[in-house]
Design an enzyme around this catalytic site. Sequence first.
Site, short mmCIF file in Angstrom:
data_model
loop_
_atom_site.label_atom_id
_atom_site.label_comp_id
_atom_site.label_asym_id
_atom_site.label_seq_id
_atom_site.Cartn_x
_atom_site.Cartn_y
_atom_site.Cartn_z
N HIS A 1 -44.08 11.77 9.84
CA HIS A 1 -44.38 11.54 11.26
C HIS A 1 -43.16 10.86 11.90
O HIS A 1 -42.50 10.02 11.28
CB HIS A 1 -45.63 10.65 11.40
CG HIS A 1 -46.09 10.54 12.82
ND1 HIS A 1 -45.44 9.76 13.74
CD2 HIS A 1 -47.10 11.16 13.48
CE1 HIS A 1 -46.05 9.90 14.91
NE2 HIS A 1 -47.06 10.74 14.78
N GLU B 1 -44.58 18.40 16.55
CA GLU B 1 -44.76 17.30 17.51
C GLU B 1 -43.43 16.97 18.18
O GLU B 1 -42.60 16.25 17.58
CB GLU B 1 -45.29 16.05 16.81
CG GLU B 1 -46.63 16.22 16.15
CD GLU B 1 -47.33 14.88 15.99
OE1 GLU B 1 -48.41 14.72 16.57
OE2 GLU B 1 -46.79 14.00 15.31
P1 PGA Z 1 -50.47 11.38 20.80
O1 PGA Z 1 -49.92 11.19 19.31
O2 PGA Z 1 -51.60 12.36 20.74
O3 PGA Z 1 -50.93 9.98 21.20
O4 PGA Z 1 -49.33 11.84 21.63
C1 PGA Z 1 -49.81 12.29 18.45
C2 PGA Z 1 -49.20 11.83 17.15
O5 PGA Z 1 -48.35 10.95 17.16
O6 PGA Z 1 -49.56 12.33 16.07
#
Ligand code: PGA
Length: 231
Positions: free
Chosen positions: A85, A157
């Site tokens: 992450h 992401e």
């Molecule tokens: P968010 O976070 O939905 O608050 O943007 C997603 C993540 O960090 O996995």
Amino acid sequence: MIVALNNKSNFTKEEFIKYLDELSTIETKHKIILCPTSVNIALFDIDNVSLGAQNVSNNLAGAHTGEVNADQLESFKVKYCLVGHSERREEQHITSKDTNKKIKQLLDNHITPILCVGETKEQRVHKNYRAVIREELLTAIKDLEEEEIKRIIIAYEPIYSIGTGIVPTNDEIIEVLNIIKKILPDNKILYGGSANEDNIDTLKEIKEIDGFLLGGLSLEVEKLKLFLEKI
Ligand code: PGA
């Protein structure tokens, strides 16, 4: 669809017990994976949701202070685990080589890795985001068997989108999903980054998406229910 919930570093013991109570009322056809803070994993006791973790040690059991290893996660019936992450890459200096070690530990313990990849705003502006995504993927899967690679779930992401309310256009997302698919044609791919009950109508038009990774929305069960109804 797969909906993975990343609680990040939230919920005390009491808060988490109350939250689990609320989550247990969710009825949906979608697969929900809850990734709580590691200390809260031991409290997990509901059966409409699968259990995940947010991190795993690079190493086996032994002298690694502060680390939770894959064997321990498996013993708590953890079935999924986030790897790489961006908050861990930034704050804990996790590298793509580390993600490769973590993925191996998880696969050896029958835990499905959810590998997070994504570019910063700067990398997007400077147009090297394609190379960044490719490097994150290729290093993470190095020396794995084809069958092992297929078991990994990918979460795209974009870092500038996490927790900011800024969501890329569908075309921008699709371009990156296609880069991922070129390398990993058989893997499930989630989108993560400010996905919520308001923007889901637009996001769900992307047919290449197999699900979502939710941070902020994972903490608000009523809004999460609205989101699940819309996908
Ligand atoms: P968010 O976070 O939905 O608050 O943007 C997603 C993540 O960090 O996995």
